[in-house]
Design a protein around this motif. Structure first.
Motif, PDB file in Angstrom:
ATOM      1  N   ASP A 121       0.832  -1.211   0.000  1.00 43.41           N
ATOM      2  CA  ASP A 121       0.000   0.000   0.000  1.00 43.41           C
ATOM      3  C   ASP A 121       0.864   1.258   0.000  1.00 43.41           C
ATOM      4  OD1 ASP A 121      -2.315  -1.521   0.015  1.00 43.41           O
ATOM      5  OD2 ASP A 121      -2.553  -1.399   2.197  1.00 43.41           O
ATOM      6  N   TRP A 122       1.985   1.214   0.696  1.00 37.73           N
ATOM      7  CA  TRP A 122       2.893   2.353   0.756  1.00 37.73           C
ATOM      8  C   TRP A 122       3.381   2.760  -0.645  1.00 37.73           C
ATOM      9  CZ3 TRP A 122       8.068   2.521  -0.693  1.00 37.73           C
ATOM     10  CH2 TRP A 122       8.745   3.691  -0.362  1.00 37.73           C
ATOM     11  N   LEU A 123       3.598   1.771  -1.514  1.00 37.07           N
ATOM     12  CA  LEU A 123       4.053   2.081  -2.875  1.00 37.07           C
ATOM     13  C   LEU A 123       3.089   3.016  -3.602  1.00 37.07           C
ATOM     14  CD1 LEU A 123       5.289  -1.392  -4.147  1.00 37.07           C
ATOM     15  CD2 LEU A 123       6.715   0.618  -3.655  1.00 37.07           C
ATOM     16  N   TYR A 124       1.815   2.844  -3.348  1.00 37.73           N
ATOM     17  CA  TYR A 124       0.785   3.605  -4.075  1.00 37.73           C
ATOM     18  C   TYR A 124       0.338   4.867  -3.329  1.00 37.73           C
ATOM     19  CZ  TYR A 124       0.720  -0.610  -6.839  1.00 37.73           C
ATOM     20  OH  TYR A 124       1.098  -1.660  -7.631  1.00 37.73           O
ATOM     21  N   LYS A 125       0.914   5.103  -2.147  1.00 34.68           N
ATOM     22  CA  LYS A 125       0.552   6.287  -1.364  1.00 34.68           C
ATOM     23  C   LYS A 125       0.941   7.541  -2.149  1.00 34.68           C
ATOM     24  CE  LYS A 125       1.050   8.357   3.181  1.00 34.68           C
ATOM     25  NZ  LYS A 125       1.784   9.597   3.050  1.00 34.68           N
ATOM     26  N   GLU A 126      -0.021   8.436  -2.282  1.00 36.28           N
ATOM     27  CA  GLU A 126       0.207   9.647  -3.068  1.00 36.28           C
ATOM     28  C   GLU A 126       0.711  10.786  -2.201  1.00 36.28           C
ATOM     29  OE1 GLU A 126      -3.276  10.647  -5.329  1.00 36.28           O
ATOM     30  OE2 GLU A 126      -3.061   8.898  -6.617  1.00 36.28           O
ATOM     31  N   ASP A 127       1.492  11.622  -2.844  1.00 34.00           N
ATOM     32  CA  ASP A 127       1.984  12.845  -2.230  1.00 34.00           C
ATOM     33  C   ASP A 127       1.994  13.898  -3.334  1.00 34.00           C
ATOM     34  OD1 ASP A 127       3.031  14.620  -0.402  1.00 34.00           O
ATOM     35  OD2 ASP A 127       4.637  13.274   0.250  1.00 34.00           O
ATOM     36  N   VAL A 128       2.260  15.121  -2.976  1.00 32.79           N
ATOM     37  CA  VAL A 128       2.237  16.221  -3.952  1.00 32.79           C
ATOM     38  C   VAL A 128       3.514  17.031  -3.802  1.00 32.79           C
ATOM     39  CG1 VAL A 128       0.986  18.271  -4.735  1.00 32.79           C
ATOM     40  CG2 VAL A 128      -0.287  16.323  -3.804  1.00 32.79           C
ATOM     41  N   TRP A 129       4.193  17.268  -4.934  1.00 36.13           N
ATOM     42  CA  TRP A 129       5.367  18.128  -4.920  1.00 36.13           C
ATOM     43  C   TRP A 129       4.932  19.579  -4.750  1.00 36.13           C
ATOM     44  CZ3 TRP A 129       6.991  14.441  -9.134  1.00 36.13           C
ATOM     45  CH2 TRP A 129       7.972  13.558  -8.675  1.00 36.13           C
ATOM     46  N   ASN A 179       5.194  21.976  -6.594  1.00 34.40           N
ATOM     47  CA  ASN A 179       4.614  22.571  -7.814  1.00 34.40           C
ATOM     48  C   ASN A 179       3.204  22.056  -8.100  1.00 34.40           C
ATOM     49  OD1 ASN A 179       5.088  19.981  -8.702  1.00 34.40           O
ATOM     50  ND2 ASN A 179       6.472  20.563 -10.363  1.00 34.40           N
ATOM     51  N   GLY A 180       2.649  21.244  -7.171  1.00 38.89           N
ATOM     52  CA  GLY A 180       1.287  20.757  -7.323  1.00 38.89           C
ATOM     53  C   GLY A 180       1.145  19.430  -8.047  1.00 38.89           C
ATOM     54  N   VAL A 181       2.251  18.857  -8.524  1.00 37.36           N
ATOM     55  CA  VAL A 181       2.206  17.585  -9.257  1.00 37.36           C
ATOM     56  C   VAL A 181       2.129  16.428  -8.262  1.00 37.36           C
ATOM     57  CG1 VAL A 181       3.471  16.061 -10.826  1.00 37.36           C
ATOM     58  CG2 VAL A 181       3.444  18.540 -11.236  1.00 37.36           C
ATOM     59  N   THR A 182       1.177  15.527  -8.506  1.00 35.67           N
ATOM     60  CA  THR A 182       0.985  14.351  -7.652  1.00 35.67           C
ATOM     61  C   THR A 182       1.922  13.229  -8.095  1.00 35.67           C
ATOM     62  OG1 THR A 182      -1.335  14.959  -7.376  1.00 35.67           O
ATOM     63  CG2 THR A 182      -0.745  12.687  -6.843  1.00 35.67           C
TER      64      THR A 182
END
Length: 175
Positions: free
Chosen positions: A127-135, A137-140
């Motif tokens: 699940d950690w592999l697919y965890k999203e974050d945002v830079w 500059n707004g890019v996910t």
């Protein structure tokens, strides 16, 4: 013996284990390409280009930065920039930073960085592999992408290393 069957490494969850296999396979091939190079060969470069030593140092630096981003949710601090910045940016400063280093020294840096990665990954699940974050500059992005990028960066620079080795051999033959 290098295996040519993607499998999940023991001690990791399924997908994380497959990622570890890919990281380790990629590294084994890289090491195989450079293991017998002399310090002089590691320092050699084409005019205006990076040396093999600088490229190996860069591979370790990219992995280190991705450890910070994905495991510590941060970028390099000032002391880390001093240690890793030249290698990360490449160019003349990177060549000078590693000039005179032996293959054993460079492989030690790659190994220490990889050991840290594997220690971090042992505590992660699929699940950690697919965890999203945002830079900023707004890019996910997700962690899987970050580590895919580590792989593609090493493979890309290994191609450059192979080209440098070919050019170096051609120059030796023609001189």
């Amino acid at each position: 013996m290098i295996s040519y069957q993607v499998q999940s490494e023991k001690g990791f969850t399924g997908k994380v284990g497959e990622l570890v296999w890919m990281l380790e396979h990629t590294r084994a091939i890289t090491i195989q390409e450079v293991a017998d190079l002399s310090t002089e060969e590691l320092d050699w470069s084409m005019e205006g280009g990076n040396s093999i030593g600088a490229l190996l140092s860069h591979i370790a630096a990219v992995e280190y930065v991705h450890q910070l981003i994905s495991f510590e949710q941060r970028d390099m601090d000032e002391s880390e920039r001093k240690e890793w910045g030249a290698a990360l940016e490449l160019g003349e400063m990177a060549k000078q930073h590693v000039h005179g280093m032996s293959i054993d020294d460079l492989l030690d840096v790659l190994e220490a960085t990889r050991d840290q990665t594997l220690d971090y990954l042992k505590g992660k699940n699929d699940d950690w592999l697919y965890k999203e974050d945002v830079w900023s500059n707004g890019v996910t992005f997700n962690h899987y992408y970050l580590w895919f990028h580590v792989l593609e960066d090493e493979i890309n620079h290994r191609g450059q290393i192979r080209a440098l080795i070919r050019s170096m051999k051609e120059k030796k033959v023609s001189s």
